[in-house]
Design an enzyme around this catalytic site. Structure first.
Site, PDB file in Angstrom:
ATOM      1  N   PHE A 133       0.896  -1.243  -0.058  1.00 44.81           N
ATOM      2  CA  PHE A 133       0.238   0.106   0.012  1.00 44.81           C
ATOM      3  C   PHE A 133       0.819   1.101  -0.064  1.00 44.81           C
ATOM      4  CE2 PHE A 133      -2.415   3.641   1.838  1.00 44.81           C
ATOM      5  CZ  PHE A 133      -3.502   3.527   1.127  1.00 44.81           C
ATOM      6  N   ASP A 218       9.178   2.853   1.594  1.00 44.75           N
ATOM      7  CA  ASP A 218       8.140   3.754   2.151  1.00 44.75           C
ATOM      8  C   ASP A 218       7.993   3.484   3.559  1.00 44.75           C
ATOM      9  OD1 ASP A 218       5.669   4.776   2.882  1.00 44.75           O
ATOM     10  OD2 ASP A 218       4.787   4.025   0.786  1.00 44.75           O
ATOM     11  N   LYS A 247       2.785  10.722   7.899  1.00 43.46           N
ATOM     12  CA  LYS A 247       2.027  10.428   9.110  1.00 43.46           C
ATOM     13  C   LYS A 247       2.457  11.046  10.381  1.00 43.46           C
ATOM     14  CE  LYS A 247      -0.573   6.723   7.772  1.00 43.46           C
ATOM     15  NZ  LYS A 247      -0.478   5.570   6.424  1.00 43.46           N
TER      16      LYS A 247
HETATM   17  C1  LIG Z   1      -0.761   5.774   5.041  1.00 43.72           C
HETATM   18  C2  LIG Z   1       0.172   5.254   3.944  1.00 43.72           C
HETATM   19  C3  LIG Z   1       0.485   5.705   2.774  1.00 43.72           C
HETATM   20  C4  LIG Z   1      -0.536   7.165   2.242  1.00 43.72           C
HETATM   21  O1  LIG Z   1      -0.467   8.230   3.276  1.00 43.72           O
HETATM   22  P1  LIG Z   1      -1.538   9.483   3.022  1.00 43.72           P
HETATM   23  O2  LIG Z   1      -0.987  10.343   3.911  1.00 43.72           O
HETATM   24  O3  LIG Z   1      -2.749   8.699   3.456  1.00 43.72           O
HETATM   25  O4  LIG Z   1      -1.599   9.674   1.694  1.00 43.72           O
HETATM   26  C5  LIG Z   1       1.342   5.297   1.827  1.00 43.72           C
HETATM   27  N1  LIG Z   1       2.261   4.468   2.247  1.00 43.72           N
HETATM   28  C6  LIG Z   1       2.185   3.846   3.387  1.00 43.72           C
HETATM   29  C7  LIG Z   1       2.929   2.710   3.910  1.00 43.72           C
HETATM   30  C8  LIG Z   1       1.073   4.188   4.463  1.00 43.72           C
HETATM   31  O5  LIG Z   1       0.858   3.618   5.482  1.00 43.72           O
END
Ligand SMILES: *Cc1c(COP(=O)(O)O)cnc(C)c1O
Length: 393
Positions: A133, A218, A247
């Site tokens: 994700f 990521d 985040k």
């Molecule tokens: C939450 C998340 C995203 C996306 O972040 P947003 O601020 O919601 O766009 C991307 N990669 C990972 C691993 C995430 O947990």
């Protein structure tokens, strides 16, 4: 307005893209959230990993207030004291990642990383992992694996492919001299809380080096102490070329960032930009957040409390639990049946948790959760998980 009126308004005027809980939250404090009637909930979701510092941290509130009454907005063409302070601080976190692009969310940081990878290498292809994700805008969505997020939105961005996670052979085959970047989560979050193996991450670095591709990690969910280190990649002795984060970076204020290594080339004026990116308000909040993370050793707290929690969870005797896994305070409990009824039962007992897919309960509490709260969580979980719930849905 009472709770029902608030819920009704959101249901009427919200776009409809969220499955809403019938629970109005108006206040937070540490690892607690409070509903409109003052009822306390233990927050084990942290807004999907945003509230690592806990809710309403006084130093974050103070930093926001001070900066809001000084200067909120300033385009990055003009240097600013708070932005410079943040840039210096955030680029000191990972050896070898000395530059940073500031933006406003996780998905934006992923978009930036993909643009940088393509402009840097002159190549088009991006290799991502199954179950990954990375966000919901088009580039990030193209790297996201689950059909649930992708279906109905095609055509997605060309050049993306997915390989089995933690499978070195598959990565060897997928990465070619036309690959711009490989993107991986250190622990797959939304995909079900699956940590990468040491060999896999080290092989990913080697394969990228051999083929001239960039390695993007990521750390949007795993970052800022969540797994017991400032960034989870520290466990692996590997430096990526690009590291995406967001985040909890700014203590709850929206902000994203991409840390950038020296293999990333061609980042010249006009290549990328953002109106809100690097605004002094978010920068001030992020400086305060990073300072608190150090002062309170939140990574150390996550490691200690995560170890304690996972041991207690593994000791729960329930035929319904398949596996407990995780790193630090990023923990997944894989059940043998769907978890929606468990989530509902936990919420009735005033504990908010997340799922990760259909069968995994995900725990992402604020890193400031107390041991007493952890014990309470385990007691309630043990009670709920031991009960038969597969027919309750
Ligand atoms: C939450 C998340 C995203 C996306 O972040 P947003 O601020 O919601 O766009 C991307 N990669 C990972 C691993 C995430 O947990």
């Amino acid at each position: 307005m009472n709770a029902n009126e608030i819920i009704e308004i959101e249901n009427k005027h919200g776009a409809g893209t969220y499955a809403k809980q019938p629970l109005v939250i108006v206040r937070g404090q540490g690892a607690s959230l409070f509903d409109i009637d003052g009822v306390e909930y233990l927050d084990c979701s942290s807004g999907h990993g945003v509230a690592n510092l806990g809710h309403a941290h006084p130093k974050i509130a103070e930093a926001i207030y001070k900066q809001a009454s000084t200067l909120i907005t300033l385009f990055e063409t003009f240097p600013n004291d708070k932005r410079a302070e943040l840039m210096e601080k955030i680029t000191s976190l990972v050896d070898g990642l000395d530059k940073v692009f500031l933006c406003n969310s996780g998905t934006e940081s992923v978009e930036a990383a993909f643009k940088f990878a393509r402009i840097s290498t002159g190549r088009k292809n991006i290799v991502a992992a199954m179950r990954a994700f990375h966000g919901r805008t088009y580039g990030a969505l193209s790297a996201t694996f689950n059909k649930k997020y992708r279906e109905g939105f095609e055509p997605l961005v060309p050049g993306f492919s997915h390989v089995a996670f933690n499978n070195i052979e598959a990565l060897e085959k997928a990465v070619t001299d036309e690959t711009a970047a490989v993107i991986l989560e250190v622990v797959q979050g939304e995909g079900g809380v699956y940590p990468a193996s040491l060999e896999y991450i080290q092989a990913a670095r080697r394969i990228c080096d051999e083929r001239g591709a960039l390695l993007v990690m990521d750390e949007i969910q795993t970052g800022f102490g969540r797994t017991g280190k400032m960034f989870a990649i520290e466990y692996f002795g590997v430096t990526p070329d690009l590291l995406t984060c967001a985040k909890s970076l700014a203590g709850g204020v929206p902000m994203g960032a991409v840390l950038i290594g020296k293999n990333v080339k061609n980042l010249t004026p006009g290549v990328h930009g953002s109106t809100f990116g690097g605004n002094p308000l978010s920068c001030a909040a992020a400086v305060a957040a990073l300072t608190i993370m150090e002062e309170e050793d939140l990574a150390g707290q996550a490691e200690a409390k995560g170890g304690y929690l996972i041991e207690k969870l593994r000791a729960i005797q329930s035929p319904n639990i398949r596996e407990v896994r995780g790193m630090g305070l990023m923990i997944g409990i894989e059940m043998k049946q769907k978890v929606a009824p468990y989530l509902k039962a936990l919420q009735e007992k005033k504990i908010i948790v997340l799922n990760a897919g259909m069968t995994v309960i995900r725990l992402l509490p604020p890193l400031v959760i107390t041991y007493q709260q952890v014990d309470h969580l385990v007691d309630v979980l043990a009670e709920v998980l031991a009960s038969e719930m597969q027919n309750a849905e």
